[in-house]
Design a protein around this motif. Sequence first.
Motif, PDB file in Angstrom:
ATOM      1  N   LEU A  95      -1.864  -1.282  -3.827  1.00  0.00           N
ATOM      2  CA  LEU A  95      -2.975  -0.350  -3.640  1.00  0.00           C
ATOM      3  C   LEU A  95      -2.383   1.048  -3.465  1.00  0.00           C
ATOM      4  CD1 LEU A  95      -4.948  -2.372  -0.898  1.00  0.00           C
ATOM      5  CD2 LEU A  95      -5.037  -2.661  -3.387  1.00  0.00           C
ATOM      6  N   PHE A  96      -2.793   1.965  -4.329  1.00  0.00           N
ATOM      7  CA  PHE A  96      -2.280   3.330  -4.256  1.00  0.00           C
ATOM      8  C   PHE A  96      -3.413   4.270  -3.860  1.00  0.00           C
ATOM      9  CE2 PHE A  96       0.526   1.192  -7.224  1.00  0.00           C
ATOM     10  CZ  PHE A  96       1.782   1.721  -6.938  1.00  0.00           C
ATOM     11  N   ASP A  97      -3.209   5.030  -2.802  1.00  0.00           N
ATOM     12  CA  ASP A  97      -4.221   6.013  -2.413  1.00  0.00           C
ATOM     13  C   ASP A  97      -3.705   7.413  -2.684  1.00  0.00           C
ATOM     14  OD1 ASP A  97      -6.436   7.245  -1.518  1.00  0.00           O
ATOM     15  OD2 ASP A  97      -6.237   6.662   0.590  1.00  0.00           O
ATOM     16  N   GLU A  98      -4.036   7.925  -3.847  1.00  0.00           N
ATOM     17  CA  GLU A  98      -3.617   9.267  -4.247  1.00  0.00           C
ATOM     18  C   GLU A  98      -2.141   9.498  -3.978  1.00  0.00           C
ATOM     19  OE1 GLU A  98      -6.254  12.356  -3.823  1.00  0.00           O
ATOM     20  OE2 GLU A  98      -7.952  11.093  -3.299  1.00  0.00           O
ATOM     21  N   ALA A  99      -1.354   8.640  -4.568  1.00  0.00           N
ATOM     22  CA  ALA A  99       0.082   8.646  -4.296  1.00  0.00           C
ATOM     23  C   ALA A  99       0.754   9.919  -4.778  1.00  0.00           C
ATOM     24  CB  ALA A  99       0.733   7.435  -4.965  1.00  0.00           C
ATOM     25  N   THR A 100       0.073  10.682  -5.624  1.00  0.00           N
ATOM     26  CA  THR A 100       0.730  11.880  -6.164  1.00  0.00           C
ATOM     27  C   THR A 100       0.077  13.180  -5.722  1.00  0.00           C
ATOM     28  OG1 THR A 100      -0.638  11.853  -8.166  1.00  0.00           O
ATOM     29  CG2 THR A 100       1.453  10.652  -8.255  1.00  0.00           C
ATOM     30  N   SER A 101      -1.006  13.107  -4.943  1.00  0.00           N
ATOM     31  CA  SER A 101      -1.743  14.371  -4.759  1.00  0.00           C
ATOM     32  C   SER A 101      -1.124  15.318  -3.749  1.00  0.00           C
ATOM     33  CB  SER A 101      -3.224  14.127  -4.474  1.00  0.00           C
ATOM     34  OG  SER A 101      -3.392  13.099  -3.583  1.00  0.00           O
TER      35      SER A 101
ATOM     36  N   GLY B 210       3.142  -5.878 -15.279  1.00  0.00           N
ATOM     37  CA  GLY B 210       2.101  -6.858 -14.983  1.00  0.00           C
ATOM     38  C   GLY B 210       1.610  -6.862 -13.546  1.00  0.00           C
ATOM     39  N   MET B 211       2.029  -5.880 -12.754  1.00  0.00           N
ATOM     40  CA  MET B 211       1.552  -5.796 -11.374  1.00  0.00           C
ATOM     41  C   MET B 211       0.042  -5.551 -11.365  1.00  0.00           C
ATOM     42  SD  MET B 211       2.053  -5.792  -8.103  1.00  0.00           S
ATOM     43  CE  MET B 211       3.811  -5.703  -7.765  1.00  0.00           C
ATOM     44  N   THR B 212      -0.647  -6.192 -10.456  1.00  0.00           N
ATOM     45  CA  THR B 212      -2.072  -5.940 -10.258  1.00  0.00           C
ATOM     46  C   THR B 212      -2.196  -4.719  -9.352  1.00  0.00           C
ATOM     47  OG1 THR B 212      -2.325  -8.336 -10.255  1.00  0.00           O
ATOM     48  CG2 THR B 212      -4.245  -7.033  -9.614  1.00  0.00           C
ATOM     49  N   MET B 213      -2.938  -3.727  -9.815  1.00  0.00           N
ATOM     50  CA  MET B 213      -2.952  -2.447  -9.096  1.00  0.00           C
ATOM     51  C   MET B 213      -4.359  -1.883  -8.979  1.00  0.00           C
ATOM     52  SD  MET B 213       0.496  -0.968 -11.043  1.00  0.00           S
ATOM     53  CE  MET B 213       0.084   0.735 -10.863  1.00  0.00           C
ATOM     54  N   ILE B 214      -4.649  -1.346  -7.800  1.00  0.00           N
ATOM     55  CA  ILE B 214      -5.846  -0.520  -7.624  1.00  0.00           C
ATOM     56  C   ILE B 214      -5.354   0.863  -7.250  1.00  0.00           C
ATOM     57  CG2 ILE B 214      -8.029  -0.177  -6.420  1.00  0.00           C
ATOM     58  CD1 ILE B 214      -8.126  -3.139  -5.826  1.00  0.00           C
ATOM     59  N   CYS B 215      -5.674   1.829  -8.106  1.00  0.00           N
ATOM     60  CA  CYS B 215      -5.130   3.173  -7.939  1.00  0.00           C
ATOM     61  C   CYS B 215      -6.253   4.170  -7.727  1.00  0.00           C
ATOM     62  CB  CYS B 215      -4.346   3.604  -9.179  1.00  0.00           C
ATOM     63  SG  CYS B 215      -3.106   2.409  -9.724  1.00  0.00           S
TER      64      CYS B 215
ATOM     65  N   MET C 103       0.840  -1.201   0.000  1.00  0.00           N
ATOM     66  CA  MET C 103       0.000   0.000   0.000  1.00  0.00           C
ATOM     67  C   MET C 103       0.874   1.249   0.000  1.00  0.00           C
ATOM     68  SD  MET C 103      -3.532   0.653   1.517  1.00  0.00           S
ATOM     69  CE  MET C 103      -4.305   2.265   1.404  1.00  0.00           C
ATOM     70  N   VAL C 104       0.501   2.204  -0.834  1.00  0.00           N
ATOM     71  CA  VAL C 104       1.215   3.476  -0.887  1.00  0.00           C
ATOM     72  C   VAL C 104       0.204   4.592  -0.649  1.00  0.00           C
ATOM     73  CG1 VAL C 104       2.609   5.033  -2.311  1.00  0.00           C
ATOM     74  CG2 VAL C 104       2.935   2.557  -2.486  1.00  0.00           C
ATOM     75  N   PHE C 105       0.456   5.395   0.357  1.00  0.00           N
ATOM     76  CA  PHE C 105      -0.473   6.453   0.750  1.00  0.00           C
ATOM     77  C   PHE C 105      -0.069   7.780   0.119  1.00  0.00           C
ATOM     78  CE2 PHE C 105      -0.417   3.297   4.113  1.00  0.00           C
ATOM     79  CZ  PHE C 105      -1.759   3.112   4.389  1.00  0.00           C
TER      80      PHE C 105
ATOM     81  N   ALA D  84       8.685   5.070  -1.002  1.00  0.00           N
ATOM     82  CA  ALA D  84       7.518   4.373  -0.432  1.00  0.00           C
ATOM     83  C   ALA D  84       7.101   3.194  -1.317  1.00  0.00           C
ATOM     84  CB  ALA D  84       6.347   5.350  -0.270  1.00  0.00           C
ATOM     85  N   ILE D  85       7.169   3.399  -2.625  1.00  0.00           N
ATOM     86  CA  ILE D  85       6.822   2.323  -3.558  1.00  0.00           C
ATOM     87  C   ILE D  85       7.831   1.182  -3.428  1.00  0.00           C
ATOM     88  CG2 ILE D  85       6.599   1.709  -6.011  1.00  0.00           C
ATOM     89  CD1 ILE D  85       5.498   4.589  -6.473  1.00  0.00           C
TER      90      ILE D  85
END
Length: 240
Positions: A159-165, A186-191, A81-83, A146-147
Amino acid sequence: MIEIRDLHKYFGALHVLKGINLNVQKGEVLSVIGASGSGKSTLLYCINGLEPVQQGRVVVDGIDVHAKGTDINRLRQRLGMVFQQWNSFPHLTALENVALAPRIVKGKTRAEAREIARRQLEHVGLGEKLDAYPSALSGGQQQRLAIARALAMEPEYMLFDEATSALDPELVGEVLETMRMLAEEGMTMICVTHEMGFARDVSDRVAFFHQGVMEEIGPPEQIFTAPQSEHTRKFLANVR
Ligand SMILES: Nc1ncnc2c1ncn2[C@@H]1O[C@H](COP(=O)(O)OP(=O)(O)OP(=O)(O)O)[C@@H](O)[C@H]1O
Ligand SMILES: [Mg+2]
């Protein structure tokens, strides 16, 4: 695969997720968009077991996240997870930050953990910063750190939660590029993202959330050029 069935989440009387049904296949990149307060972050927290749920279930590779007896720490190793803002340990170098979890959680030797850390930092383009402390890194570099920390656990999903905002505009690109690279690998990602360009170019599917409901989900071309829901149309008209 991540399977979400009839998921309901309340904070007290507040009904925050109202019956979410969603499957995310291995290798898929899903972007989640929607207004502030629509439940996007909460969805991620329910997927990795950071928040309990009141109804429905989340199943990750056959493991029911919220079932009694599920080893949640073990499960979380599958879910990086990346916040928005990650606070790395300020007293540890980049290399030490990334090596920490492999050593403590995965029981790697010191040398193995450092090798994993070096590889992952090179992977995200921080090969020159192994010995830098977080305070000496730019915001974009800190997010890439963090990644790398998440990747060092060899997760099946990210899982990325607004990693750039939280980043200054000129630093957004390098983090999105890193995310795009992971997607291509090929990573499975929810962004969860406000970056519509990224959602459009990189995702296989885009889900639009509105007041705790997944109003619409589909390929980016459909969501961005022919949205079915009035709420999606209004949201997109305002963000562009
Ligand atoms: N720990 C909490 N306790 C009480 N209410 C919460 C908590 N976390 C979130 N909420 C509420 O749940 C709703 C959904 O919040 P969530 O953070 O999931 O929204 P979001 O879509 O991620 O918004 P944003 O785009 O602003 O990050 C909001 O009304 C929020 O105030
Ligand atoms: Mg959020």
